[in-house]
Design an enzyme around this catalytic site. Structure first.
Site, PDB file in Angstrom:
ATOM      1  N   GLU A   1      -1.573  -2.844  -5.793  1.00 32.51           N
ATOM      2  CA  GLU A   1      -0.574  -3.202  -4.781  1.00 32.51           C
ATOM      3  C   GLU A   1      -1.184  -3.448  -3.396  1.00 32.51           C
ATOM      4  OE1 GLU A   1       2.212  -0.008  -4.812  1.00 32.51           O
ATOM      5  OE2 GLU A   1       3.251  -0.756  -6.571  1.00 32.51           O
TER       6      GLU A   1
ATOM      7  N   GLU B   1       4.513  -1.311 -13.555  1.00 40.93           N
ATOM      8  CA  GLU B   1       4.940   0.055 -13.222  1.00 40.93           C
ATOM      9  C   GLU B   1       6.444   0.102 -13.020  1.00 40.93           C
ATOM     10  OE1 GLU B   1       3.255   1.818  -9.718  1.00 40.93           O
ATOM     11  OE2 GLU B   1       1.254   1.085 -10.172  1.00 40.93           O
TER      12      GLU B   1
HETATM   13  C1  GAL Z   1       3.406   2.492  -6.890  1.00 44.31           C
HETATM   14  C2  GAL Z   1       1.927   2.740  -6.917  1.00 44.31           C
HETATM   15  C3  GAL Z   1       1.611   3.951  -7.751  1.00 44.31           C
HETATM   16  C4  GAL Z   1       2.483   5.098  -7.358  1.00 44.31           C
HETATM   17  C5  GAL Z   1       3.907   4.676  -7.417  1.00 44.31           C
HETATM   18  C6  GAL Z   1       4.832   5.770  -6.968  1.00 44.31           C
HETATM   19  O1  GAL Z   1       3.812   1.619  -5.924  1.00 44.31           O
HETATM   20  O2  GAL Z   1       1.235   1.651  -7.424  1.00 44.31           O
HETATM   21  O3  GAL Z   1       0.278   4.285  -7.553  1.00 44.31           O
HETATM   22  O4  GAL Z   1       2.138   5.475  -6.068  1.00 44.31           O
HETATM   23  O5  GAL Z   1       4.104   3.592  -6.573  1.00 44.31           O
HETATM   24  O6  GAL Z   1       6.148   5.283  -6.857  1.00 44.31           O
END
Ligand code: GAL
Length: 661
Positions: free
Chosen positions: A154, A307
C-alpha cells in the site's frame, strides 16, 4: 501475464491471506498447517513486514528461516505470494541513513517505531529497496511454491524533504521545460511568487497562508510518478530473476497519493485491499464500489482482493464488527465483480504489536470461534467457484474518475469546502448500485463509446482533451450527466475565461455557467419540481439546452438547475446543484431508462444485489446476495454452486451463485 497463471497454479480461486509466521513459534506453526488445511487456504502472502529478519544488518541476508516456512507451506499445499518488505525498513536503516526518513510539511523528520518510515525519493532507500527485492527474486524466483510477487505494501506515504525537493525540480523541468513556463503555469505573478532560479522552487511545505494551487497539484503528480518509479524498479529487479506475475496491493479510494490508473498499468495483476468504513448496507456498498473501481483499474480484467478483514476493522473511534454472514457476502461481492479470490489481512491475529486488535482468520480465541468457523465455510465456498476463473464482468454505465480532478479539489482557497471529490463519486456509484446496474469507473480521456450512460460527478479540473472526448461521446449517441462545478479549471489549475464548462463540453450540454453561489452548511435551495439542492448553486445560461428543473427563489429564481440538450445522436444533461437523495435517485432512474440500461438481475428487491460474471465461451454465473433480514424468492431459480443444488429462495443474509443464468 494475468491472474490466469495464478489460478492455474492454485487450481481455482485464491483463498488465504497475509501470513506472518515470525510472530509465532513451532507449536503454532504446526497448528497453522492443520488449520490452513481445514480452511482450504491455498495462498499465503509472506514477508510483507520481514525486512528486519531478512536483512538484520545492512547487506547481510538471512534467508534460512524463510526457506523453512516456504517449504512448510509448499508441503501443505499452500502457494506463495512473496512480498518485498520495503514498506517497513528496520531501525538500523534509520540510523545508517537519517537523510532517507520522511519529513512532514512542517519540517518534522519522522523516526522508526511504526512502519512506512522512509522517503521514496531518497537514493539510499531506493537502493536498499532494489537490493532486497533482487535478493529475494534471485533466491525464490523459480520456486515451485511461488505463485506471484507482492511489491511493497500500500504505497501511501508523502515526504517534503530535500531529496524530494530535488526530485520535484527535475520533474518540473521535464514537465514545464523552462522556469518562465512554470511561472506562467502556476500564476506566480500573483503574491510576488515569481521564481528566478530552480533552486527557489520547493515542495508545498508549511506556509503562512494558501499555497499555490499549481504547485500543490504538480507536487501530487510528481510524487505519484516517484511512487510508480519506485514500484517499477522493484518489479524490474524481480523480473530479472522470475517469470511470476508482479502486483502491489492498492488501497482505495483516497488513501494513496498516487495516480491509480497509471500504477495499475505497470502491474501484471492488479490487486487491492478493502476495509469498510460503515456497517450494514453501507459496508456492502463499500465492497461494490471498491470492487468496481479495482476492476476498472485492471481494464476490466480479473483482479485480486488482496486484503479484507474477517471481522473488526478500524473505523474512526472504534473497531467495526462484521455480523455473522457478512464475511461471505463481502467476499462474494468482490468475487462477483471480478476478483479471482478472497484474501485477508491476516491469517492469525497478532498477540502483540501495533495491530493486536485487527481481526484475523484465526482470532485470539483460536479455532473454536465463530470467526474461524465462518472462515472454513468461506474457504469451502471459494473452493466451489473454481470454474469462474478468468471470467469477466461488464458494465453499461461509467462514472468518470481523474486523479487530477481529485487533487484539484484538495488545494487551498477553493470557493467551497463542500466540493468533495470522493464523496461525489461514492454517491453517484451508490445511487447506481441501488438501481442494480453494473458500473465501471473510467478516465475522462479514455474511449467511452461502449457505455450507454456516463456520469461526471466531480470534474472540477477538466482538460480540453477530456472536454472534447465527452463531446464526442455525446455526439456518438451517449447519454452524459455532468454535475456542478465541472471544468472550472484546466490542468494548470487556472480558471477558464468566459465561464464553464470548457467550450467543447458546453456544446454538448448546451449551457454556460456564469456565476457560482456556494451554499452554507445547512442551506437548501428549492427547485421547481419540489426537490432541493444543497452545497452549491449556479447561474447557468442555456445555449440550446432545455431547462428541465429551475431554481425557485432568490437571485437564481427561474434560472436552470437541471438541463438537457440533444447534441448529435446523444443527450447532454447538466445539473448545477447537489440534488437531495430522492431526486438524485429519480434522475439516475430516468437517465438509465432513457439510455436503455436494465438492472443486471431484474426483479430483485431493495437490499438484494445481483451481479453477473461471463466467460468468453458464453457461460455465465449470477451472484445474488441478500443483505436484508428477510427471505427472498429468486426471480429465476437455478443451480447454485455454493450448495450444489437448485436454489429457489435466498434465506435472510444468504447468497447464491447460479450457473448458466
Ligand atoms: C492494511 C495493511 C495491513 C494492515 C491492515 C489493517 O491496509 O496493508 O498491513 O495494516 O491494513 O487494517
Amino acid at each position: 501475464m494475468t491472474t490466469r497463471s495464478i489460478t492455474d497454479r492454485l487450481g481455482g480461486l485464491a483463498f488465504g491471506g497475509d501470513y506472518n509466521p515470525e510472530q509465532w513459534d513451532e507449536a503454532v506453526w504446526k497448528e497453522d498447517d492443520e488449520l490452513m488445511r481445514r480452511a482450504r487456504v491455498n495462498l499465503a502472502t509472506v514477508g510483507v513486514f520481514s525486512w528486519a529478519l531478512l536483512e538484520p544488518e545492512e547487506g547481510r541476508y538471512e534467508f534460512g528461516w524463510l526457506d523453512a516456512h516456504i517449504e512448510r507451506l509448499h508441503a501443505n499445499g499452500v502457494a506463495l505470494d512473496l512480498a518485498t518488505p520495503t514498506a517497513s525498513p528496520p531501525p538500523w536503516f534509520t540510523l545508517a541513513h537519517p537523510d532517507a526518513l520522511p519529513v512532514t510539511p512542517e519540517g518534522t523528520r519522522l523516526v522508526h517505531g511504526s512502519r512506512d518510515t522512509y522517503c521514496l525519493a531518497a537514493p539510499a532507500y531506493r537502493r536498499a529497496a532494489r537490493r532486497i527485492a533482487a535478493a529475494l527474486a534471485e533466491r525464490y524466483g523459480d520456486h515451485p511454491a511461488l505463485a506471484m510477487w507482492h511489491v511493497h505494501n500500500e504505497y501511501a506515504t508523502l515526504c517534503h524533504c530535500d531529496h524530494t525537493a530535488a526530485g520535484f525540480r527535475v520533474w518540473l523541468r521535464a514537465r514545464h521545460g523552462s522556469l518562465d513556463a512554470l511561472n506562467e503555469a502556476w500564476g506566480t505573478a500573483f503574491w510576488s511568487q515569481r521564481y528566478s532560479s530552480w533552486e527557489q522552487v520547493l515542495p508545498p511545505r508549511a506556509t503562512q497562508w494558501h499555497k499555490n494551487p499549481g504547485q500543490a497539484v504538480d507536487f501530487r503528480r510528481y510524487w505519484s510518478d516517484e511512487v510508480i518509479a519506485s514500484c517499477c524498479e522493484q518489479r524490474d529487479a524481480i523480473r530479472a530473476h522470475s517469470d511470476r506475475p508482479v502486483t502491489t496491493n492498492l488501497m482505495l479510494p483516497a488513501y494513496q497519493h498516487v495516480d491509480l490508473w497509471a500504477i495499475a498499468r505497470e502491474l501484471d495483476v492488479v490487486s487491492s485491499d478493502q476495509y469498510p468504513t460503515s456497517p450494514g448496507l453501507g459496508a456492502a456498498a463499500d465492497v461494490a464500489v471498491h470492487a468496481d473501481r479495482t476492476r476498472s483499474l485492471a481494464g476490466g480484467r480479473p483482479w485480486l482482493l488482496m486484503e479484507q478483514g474477517t471481522n473488526t476493522v478500524y473505523a474512526g473511534d472504534r473497531v467495526l464488527g462484521k455480523e455473522p454472514g457478512e464475511m461471505l457476502r463481502h467476499s462474494l461481492g468482490h468475487i462477483a465483480r471480478g476478483s479471482e479470490g478472497a484474501l485477508f489481512f491476516q491469517w492469525r491475529q497478532s498477540r502483540a504489536g501495533a495491530e493486536t486488535w485487527h481481526s484475523a482468520m484465526v482470532p485470539h480465541a483460536g479455532p473454536e470461534s465463530r470467526i474461524f468457523r465462518e472462515v472454513t465455510q468461506l474457504g469451502a465456498a471459494v473452493g466451489r467457484l473454481g470454474e469462474l476463473a478468468g471470467s469477466t464482468v461488464s458494465a453499461s454505465v461509467a462514472v468518470l474518475d481523474d486523479p487530477d480532478a481529485w487533487w484539484a479539489l484538495g488545494v487551498d482557497g477553493l470557493p467551497s469546502a463542500r466540493l468533495d471529490y470522493h464523496g461525489a463519486l461514492l454517491r453517484a456509484h451508490r445511487t447506481l448500485w441501488e438501481a442494480g446496474v453494473g458500473v465501471d469507473f473510467a478516465h475522462p480521456e479514455q474511449e467511452l463509446g461502449g457505455y450507454s450512460l456516463v456520469v461526471a460527478p466531480a470534474l472540477f479540473l477538466l482538460t480540453d482533451r477530456g472536454a472534447q472526448n465527452l463531446r464526442r461521446y455525446v455526439a456518438g449517441g451517449g447519454t452524459l450527466l455532468v454535475q456542478h462545478a465541472t471544468g472550472l479549471v484546466d490542468e494548470r489549475l487556472q480558471a477558464r475565461p468566459g465561464g464553464w464548462p470548457p467550450k467543447p463540453l458546453r456544446e454538448a450540454l448546451g449551457v454556460r455557467g456564469e456565476e457560482y453561489r456556494p451554499l452554507a452548511q445547512e442551506e437548501l435551495v428549492t427547485l421547481s419540481d419540489g426537490s432541493h439542492g444543497t452545497d452549491w448553486s449556479e447561474r447557468v445560461h442555456t445555449e440550446g439546452a432545455q431547462a428541465v428543473v429551475t431554481y425557485t427563489h432568490g437571485m437564481l429564481a427561474e434560472g436552470p438547475a437541471l438541463t438537457r440538450h440533444r447534441s448529435g445522436d446523444g443527450q447532454g444533461w447538466y445539473l448545477s446543484t447537489r440534488l437531495d437523495d430522492t431526486a438524485y435517485a429519480a434522475l439516475m432512474a430516468r437517465l438509465l431508462a432513457e439510455a436503455g440500461v436494465e438492472p443486471e438481475v431484474p426483479g430483485l428487491p431493495a437490499g438484494v444485489e445481483g451481479v453477473v460474471r461471463r466467460a468468453a465461451d458464453g457461460r455465465r454465473w449470477t451472484f445474488v446476495l441478500n443483505h436484508t433480514d428477510e427471505a427472498v424468492p429468486l426471480p429465476d431459480p437455478g443451480h447454485d454452486l455454493l450448495t450444489d443444488a437448485v436454489a429457489h429462495e435466498l434465506p435472510p443474509g444468504g447468497c447464491v451463485v447460479l450457473r448458466g443464468h
